[in-house]
Design an enzyme around this catalytic site. Structure first.
Site, PDB file in Angstrom:
ATOM      1  N   ASP A  40       0.843  -1.197   0.000  1.00 40.48           N
ATOM      2  CA  ASP A  40       0.000   0.000   0.000  1.00 40.48           C
ATOM      3  C   ASP A  40       0.877   1.246   0.000  1.00 40.48           C
ATOM      4  O   ASP A  40       1.816   1.346   0.801  1.00 40.48           O
ATOM      5  CB  ASP A  40      -0.883   0.037   1.251  1.00 40.48           C
ATOM      6  CG  ASP A  40      -2.060  -0.909   1.181  1.00 40.48           C
ATOM      7  OD1 ASP A  40      -2.195  -1.622   0.172  1.00 40.48           O
ATOM      8  OD2 ASP A  40      -2.853  -0.930   2.143  1.00 40.48           O
ATOM      9  N   LYS A  97      -8.283   0.490  -5.068  1.00 40.16           N
ATOM     10  CA  LYS A  97      -9.458  -0.091  -4.428  1.00 40.16           C
ATOM     11  C   LYS A  97     -10.746   0.588  -4.892  1.00 40.16           C
ATOM     12  O   LYS A  97     -10.790   1.806  -5.049  1.00 40.16           O
ATOM     13  CB  LYS A  97      -9.356   0.037  -2.906  1.00 40.16           C
ATOM     14  CG  LYS A  97      -8.234  -0.772  -2.278  1.00 40.16           C
ATOM     15  CD  LYS A  97      -8.265  -0.622  -0.768  1.00 40.16           C
ATOM     16  CE  LYS A  97      -7.090  -1.333  -0.112  1.00 40.16           C
ATOM     17  NZ  LYS A  97      -7.171  -2.801  -0.249  1.00 40.16           N
ATOM     18  N   GLY A 169      -5.016  -2.904   8.772  1.00 45.06           N
ATOM     19  CA  GLY A 169      -4.799  -1.735   9.610  1.00 45.06           C
ATOM     20  C   GLY A 169      -4.621  -2.035  11.079  1.00 45.06           C
ATOM     21  O   GLY A 169      -4.549  -1.115  11.890  1.00 45.06           O
ATOM     22  N   ARG A 181      -6.344 -20.736   6.970  1.00 42.48           N
ATOM     23  CA  ARG A 181      -6.513 -22.098   7.499  1.00 42.48           C
ATOM     24  C   ARG A 181      -7.920 -22.622   7.218  1.00 42.48           C
ATOM     25  O   ARG A 181      -8.104 -23.814   6.954  1.00 42.48           O
ATOM     26  CB  ARG A 181      -6.215 -22.133   8.999  1.00 42.48           C
ATOM     27  CG  ARG A 181      -4.729 -22.089   9.332  1.00 42.48           C
ATOM     28  CD  ARG A 181      -4.480 -22.454  10.786  1.00 42.48           C
ATOM     29  NE  ARG A 181      -3.078 -22.422  11.160  1.00 42.48           N
ATOM     30  CZ  ARG A 181      -2.215 -23.414  10.941  1.00 42.48           C
ATOM     31  NH1 ARG A 181      -2.618 -24.518  10.324  1.00 42.48           N
ATOM     32  NH2 ARG A 181      -0.962 -23.303  11.333  1.00 42.48           N
ATOM     33  N   GLY A 230      -3.105  -7.453   8.280  1.00 42.90           N
ATOM     34  CA  GLY A 230      -2.370  -7.647   9.527  1.00 42.90           C
ATOM     35  C   GLY A 230      -0.922  -8.047   9.375  1.00 42.90           C
ATOM     36  O   GLY A 230      -0.228  -8.244  10.377  1.00 42.90           O
ATOM     37  N   GLY A 251      -0.084  -3.603   4.004  1.00 40.68           N
ATOM     38  CA  GLY A 251      -0.684  -2.271   3.990  1.00 40.68           C
ATOM     39  C   GLY A 251       0.025  -1.321   4.925  1.00 40.68           C
ATOM     40  O   GLY A 251       1.111  -0.819   4.650  1.00 40.68           O
ATOM     41  N   SER A 252      -0.562  -1.131   6.093  1.00 39.83           N
ATOM     42  CA  SER A 252      -0.032  -0.175   7.062  1.00 39.83           C
ATOM     43  C   SER A 252       1.300  -0.630   7.654  1.00 39.83           C
ATOM     44  O   SER A 252       2.057   0.189   8.179  1.00 39.83           O
ATOM     45  CB  SER A 252      -1.052   0.018   8.188  1.00 39.83           C
ATOM     46  OG  SER A 252      -2.349   0.224   7.670  1.00 39.83           O
TER      47      SER A 252
END
Length: 309
Positions: A40, A97, A169, A181, A230, A251-252
């Site tokens: 990102d 997005k 995030g 999983r 995550g 991302g973050s």
């Protein structure tokens, strides 16, 4: 699978299908990103850092998911001008997005020449009941899933790449692990079924029978599956690869860390060498402070992953 436009077969890094279709081309384009990291970015400078670190693509957006969580409000498609500036700054593919169900945002992104569209639950939903009909577009779509049923429903709609939803995030990998999983567990169950049991299983999943049968035959999803939501450390990235993902979205976790350029390079190396613990030790050292994470046991934390099915 006559009439479905769905492709199979993974072998030696290539998709093979006797009959070419627009969907098969899109799936092929998505498969070119296998083994890579998609990052990102919110401006051209970050995009260049990502490219120099070895990212296979960048996701252009105005606010990374951590900021969307912190600032609240309605999260929409990013300004097309910002996306154009990022496209001009790098030579690797650029994604953007669109809100779930917002086919006009997708039309705009296609018109400006974006390479891939992520129909994303991270943005505020535009339609609670309907996803975009992705077969109406020339370019490949990415969609999230929490389980096998969701994955196959998105593929039927035309998604050329599937990613775990995770919880973007948060810097917390637990939901992404749960989702991959879940998908892989259902595929293992499916592979051991008799063919005459697949109808009932498809009904239980609320998924198209032909795609369920194809997944049984392949032993995996019929499109590439990336991890997302995550991922914050090289170890997180390697974990998702060892669990069977084809690549990773970050991302973050990069640009909310203390040393983004170094962390970006480390995560790329971790995805490349995910099964080499000694290399993982090397790339994990001296990265500085990771992003501040969010404890998902807190009931006040909004669950982006639950926004759609």
């Amino acid at each position: 699978m006559e009439g479905t436009g769905v492709v199979a077969v993974y072998g030696n890094g290539a998709i093979t299908e006797a009959k070419k279709s627009p969907f098969s081309v899109k799936v092929g384009l998505a498969q070119m990103l296998r083994g890579g990291v998609i990052m990102d970015v919110v401006n051209a400078e970050q995009a260049r850092i990502a490219e120099e670190a070895g990212a296979c693509a960048v996701m252009a957006l105005e606010r990374v998911p951590a900021d969307i969580r912190a600032q609240g409000g309605v999260a929409r498609m990013s300004d097309p001008q910002m996306i154009k500036e990022i496209k001009q700054a790098v030579t690797i593919p650029v994604m953007a997005k669109a809100r779930i169900g917002h086919f006009v945002e997708a039309q705009i992104l296609e018109a400006i020449g974006i390479d891939y569209i992520d129909e994303s639950e991270v943005l505020t939903l535009a339609d609670e009941d309907h996803h975009i009909n992705k077969h109406n577009f020339r370019i490949p779509f990415v969609c999230g899933c929490r389980n096998l049923g969701e994955a196959l429903r998105r593929i039927r709609e035309g998604a050329a790449m599937i990613r775990t939803k995770g919880e973007a995030g948060t810097g917390n990998i637990i939901e992404a692990v749960r989702h991959v999983r879940s998908v892989n567990g259902d595929i293992r169950v499916l592979r051991n079924m008799d063919d005459d049991e697949v109808f009932t299983f498809a009904k239980k999943l609320a998924a198209p029978y032909d795609l369920v049968m194809q997944t049984k035959q392949l032993g995996r999803l019929p499109v590439v599956q990336f991890a997302a939501g995550g991922v914050a450390t090289p170890a997180d990235a390697a974990l998702m690869m060892q669990l069977g993902c084809d690549g990773v979205f970050v991302g973050s976790g990069i640009f909310k860390s203390g040393d983004p350029a170094r962390r970006a390079r480390a995560i790329v190396q971790a995805v490349t060498h995910y099964s080499d613990p000694e290399m993982l030790v090397e790339v994990s050292c001296g990265l500085g402070e990771a992003m501040v994470g969010i404890n998902l046991n807190d009931e006040k934390v909004e669950r982006f992953a639950n926004r759609s099915e």
